[in-house]
Design a protein around this motif. Structure first.
Motif, PDB file in Angstrom:
ATOM      1  N   ASN A 169       0.704  -1.289   0.128  1.00  0.00           N
ATOM      2  CA  ASN A 169      -0.026   0.002   0.129  1.00  0.00           C
ATOM      3  C   ASN A 169       0.776   1.225   0.036  1.00  0.00           C
ATOM      4  O   ASN A 169       0.365   2.182  -0.450  1.00  0.00           O
ATOM      5  N   GLU A 172       1.475   1.947  -3.447  1.00  0.00           N
ATOM      6  CA  GLU A 172       0.453   2.493  -4.453  1.00  0.00           C
ATOM      7  C   GLU A 172       0.372   3.881  -4.110  1.00  0.00           C
ATOM      8  O   GLU A 172       0.177   5.015  -4.983  1.00  0.00           O
ATOM      9  N   LYS A 173       0.587   4.365  -2.643  1.00  0.00           N
ATOM     10  CA  LYS A 173       0.353   5.544  -2.199  1.00  0.00           C
ATOM     11  C   LYS A 173       1.330   6.633  -2.605  1.00  0.00           C
ATOM     12  O   LYS A 173       1.053   7.673  -3.296  1.00  0.00           O
ATOM     13  N   LYS A 175       3.086   6.258  -5.720  1.00  0.00           N
ATOM     14  CA  LYS A 175       3.334   5.784  -7.260  1.00  0.00           C
ATOM     15  C   LYS A 175       3.946   6.995  -8.047  1.00  0.00           C
ATOM     16  O   LYS A 175       4.726   6.994  -8.810  1.00  0.00           O
ATOM     17  N   LEU A 189       6.253  -0.885  -9.675  1.00  0.00           N
ATOM     18  CA  LEU A 189       4.801  -0.780 -10.034  1.00  0.00           C
ATOM     19  C   LEU A 189       4.782  -1.987 -10.971  1.00  0.00           C
ATOM     20  O   LEU A 189       4.998  -2.004 -12.212  1.00  0.00           O
ATOM     21  N   GLU A 195      -5.553   0.450 -12.513  1.00  0.00           N
ATOM     22  CA  GLU A 195      -5.901   1.395 -11.246  1.00  0.00           C
ATOM     23  C   GLU A 195      -5.037   1.244 -10.342  1.00  0.00           C
ATOM     24  O   GLU A 195      -4.689   2.212  -9.754  1.00  0.00           O
ATOM     25  N   ARG A 196      -4.737   0.157 -10.035  1.00  0.00           N
ATOM     26  CA  ARG A 196      -3.862  -0.197  -8.890  1.00  0.00           C
ATOM     27  C   ARG A 196      -2.402  -0.849  -9.639  1.00  0.00           C
ATOM     28  O   ARG A 196      -2.608  -1.668 -10.227  1.00  0.00           O
ATOM     29  N   GLU A 197      -1.545   0.115  -9.582  1.00  0.00           N
ATOM     30  CA  GLU A 197      -0.357  -0.238 -10.250  1.00  0.00           C
ATOM     31  C   GLU A 197       0.813  -1.108  -9.309  1.00  0.00           C
ATOM     32  O   GLU A 197       1.604  -1.501  -9.898  1.00  0.00           O
ATOM     33  N   ALA A 198       0.622  -0.716  -8.063  1.00  0.00           N
ATOM     34  CA  ALA A 198       1.399  -1.650  -7.090  1.00  0.00           C
ATOM     35  C   ALA A 198       1.121  -2.777  -7.042  1.00  0.00           C
ATOM     36  O   ALA A 198      -0.096  -3.369  -7.381  1.00  0.00           O
ATOM     37  N   GLU A 200      -0.363  -6.374  -5.181  1.00  0.00           N
ATOM     38  CA  GLU A 200      -1.241  -6.525  -4.140  1.00  0.00           C
ATOM     39  C   GLU A 200      -0.894  -7.227  -2.867  1.00  0.00           C
ATOM     40  O   GLU A 200       0.458  -7.760  -3.058  1.00  0.00           O
TER      41      GLU A 200
END
Length: 627
Positions: A169, A172-173, A175, A189, A195-198, A200
């Motif tokens: 997270n 993602e925050k 990026k 990435l 939409e979420r490139e980081a 999971e």
């Protein structure tokens, strides 16, 4: 009546934690060894290394390597500092593996770019990497296993490990920043354009470049061993490959490509240093810290000041206790903010005077019980080492009154405002990790490594995130003449491992993450054990409080970003109402948190039973294993 009874009971338990044996996490017990650090997988790396037959130094190095690989608010390009107890010499060794400012990093350079402090992120925030050299120095001189054995868990993780939510997270925050640096973008990435490139949480995170770098280190060790070199020489051959070989070349190329200043000469000249630790005795316990290039001596100063008060009689976290400790911390941190700096660079810090018991008595007399003093400033320690203060004019120009018969006054621009926005609190608490290890032979290690945290600028194809520690320098000598940035100089850092001996034997090994709050929380942890008789697990979870009445060491490139917030105090949300009201009357502005312990990791040495106790705070993801 029942409600009143339970409210009073809650207050009693809160104020007398020694009576409350229950903790959210169980204490750890071990007979043979103890391994505690910031992530469960990294603690497992320590356990694996102990099971291989390694000692506490081997295990600490394995945990350090694993936490760097997991980006536990640090990476391989950061900095390491450690306290090591050697049972053979019965001495505490201080290891300084802090990187230095690179060629071209001058105050004028950053001022021309419009900064009041060096930047927070990116290639210009980087000191030379210290963690690889620090790890290999510790291992070569005090460990027993090979570099290959110690790096094995980290290398397996670099090949792919299930990333935890906290790090995923954070990627993602951050990026948007990571996309500015091509090698960071490539690494972190993993789902570009989505939409979420980081990654999971739970996704297998692969770091091929880092794996290749670690493989090169092991190859250098193996080649040296085949050539008949000793174990130590082989490990230092790996060290040479990182700092002078092909790894160094790619690191510098990648840094330069992205606008960094680090040169091959900077890497080749840098060396980890062994130093004499600083120590004070508090009621029969010898407490050890690193030298004044860290903030560690601020805790020692705080203990010297508080030795003049009957803290136990005040009661744990009573209004009087909180006020007294808060004032003592303010006095210590005011000295930290002005007098601490690289002990290997001019000018020479007055550390002997700062740690003088007589100086502490003078500072203790400044504490008043009527109200918080928002104008506490640095004192004058020079007379306590038989010298005249060469900075009196500078201090007076800033508005400080140095006459010891009067109060110390802070300049108006230091006072700031009384708000504590989330961004400020993030800078205050900005973390790292800790590594604590001990074994039945008597080796003890306490490490607070850091640097290269997310969002990290990765240096070329090394997989190594560069440090951001340049931001802890100042550009204006009026703020701190000892900590002005210069090539080859170490910044004054917040990182502060701790160790304590009693009757000449290990008593406590402890550390915490959290920027400027580190020595605040460690001071209170120590008092929780020594004054209030808590176990290390109770003390690790116990409610602490933090002062914002200090200059921030991290975050913000403008002076306004770092100014002290006088009277601001963070309390645990369970603080009784009567304590809150008393503190308000003393002039404090209160804020609250549900967990205010650290997170602290610690080991206690139970010589009566021949065992080890481990404590790991319930604050974050810190975790320990004992056997």
């Amino acid at each position: 009546m029942k409600i009143l009874f339970f409210a009073l009971l809650a207050q009693l338990v809160f104020s007398l934690p020694g009576l409350a044996q229950q903790t959210q996490k169980p204490p750890l017990h071990g007979k043979h060894w103890m391994a505690i650090t910031g992530k469960p997988l990294a603690a497992t790396a320590g356990a694996i290394t102990f099971q291989k037959g390694g000692n506490a130094v081997d295990a600490a190095c394995a945990m350090l390597a694993a936490t760097c690989t997991m980006w536990d608010v640090l990476s391989w390009g950061g900095e390491t500092q450690a306290l090591i107890y050697n049972p053979n010499t019965k001495k505490v060794i201080a290891l300084n593996a802090m990187g230095v400012a690179p060629t071209g990093a001058t105050a004028d350079f950053f001022k021309r770019k419009g900064y009041n402090f060096p930047p927070e992120n990116g290639p210009l925030a980087a000191t030379t990497p210290g963690t690889p050299g620090g790890l290999m120095h510790m291992l070569a001189n005090y460990g027993t296993l090979s570099l290959e054995q110690v790096l094995a868990p980290a290398m397996e993780m670099a090949a792919g490990y299930p990333i935890e939510a906290q790090t995923a997270n954070s990627i993602e925050k951050n990026k948007a920043l990571l996309k500015q640096w091509p090698y960071s973008k490539k690494l972190f990435l993993t789902h570009p354009g989505q939409e979420r490139e980081a990654p999971e949480a739970g996704e297998i995170f692969v770091q091929q470049d880092l794996l290749q770098t670690l493989t090169k280190l092991v190859e250098a060790e193996k080649t040296a061993l085949k050539q008949g070199k000793s174990r130590k020489e082989a490990i230092m051959a790996a060290y040479a490959r990182f700092y002078t070989g092909d790894i160094a070349q790619e690191f510098v190329r990648g840094s330069t490509e992205q606008g960094g200043l680090i040169t091959l000469q900077d890497l080749a000249r840098w060396k980890p240093l062994e130093e004499e630790p600083l120590t004070v005795n508090y009621k029969g316990v010898d407490v050890y810290k690193l030298q004044q290039w860290t903030q560690g001596p601020a805790m020692l100063q705080g203990l010297n000041i508080l030795e003049n008060f009957d803290l136990k009689a005040m009661g744990y976290n009573s209004a009087k206790y909180i006020h007294t400790v808060y004032q003592a911390m303010n006095l210590s941190f005011a000295d930290r903010d002005f007098y601490y700096g690289d002990s290997h660079a001019a000018p020479e810090e007055p550390i002997k005077g700062l740690l003088s018991k007589a100086y502490a008595k003078q500072r203790a007399r400044l504490i008043q019980y009527q109200r918080n003093d928002p104008r506490i400033g640095p004192g004058d320690p020079y007379p306590f080492e038989g010298k005249k203060n060469p900075y009196l004019k500078l201090l007076k120009a800033r508005g400080y009154e140095m006459d010891t018969t009067k109060r110390n006054f802070a300049p108006k621009h230091d006072l700031g405002n009384h708000s504590a926005p989330a961004e400020y609190q993030d800078r205050l608490w900005r973390g790292t990790t800790t590594v604590e290890a001990a074994d039945q032979e008597g080796w003890v290690v306490s490490v607070t490594p850091s640097g290269g945290w997310l969002p990290a600028c990765v240096a070329g194809n090394t997989g190594v995130g560069m440090s951001q520690r340049m931001q802890s320098f100042v550009l204006d000598p009026a703020l701190n003449p000892f900590n002005v940035v210069a090539p080859g100089k170490r910044p004054r850092v917040t990182l502060t491992p701790s160790m304590a001996l009693k009757d000449g034997k290990p008593f406590l090994s402890f550390g915490v993450q959290g920027g400027d709050t580190q020595d605040q929380n460690l001071l209170q942890f120590f008092l929780n054990v020594v004054e209030f008789g808590m176990t290390v697990q109770q003390a690790s979870e116990a409610a602490n409080f933090n002062t914002n009445q200090l200059w921030l060491s991290l975050g913000g490139s403008k002076t306004d970003d770092r100014k002290p917030k006088p009277g601001q105090i963070l309390l645990n949300q369970n603080t009784p109402e009567r304590v809150r009201e008393e503190l308000k009357k003393l002039g404090y502005t209160l804020s609250f948190g549900d967990r205010t312990s650290g997170p602290i990791n610690a080991i206690y040495f139970d010589w009566k039973h021949g065992s080890l106790w481990g404590g790991s705070s319930n604050h974050g993801e810190d975790y320990g294993i004992g056997w």
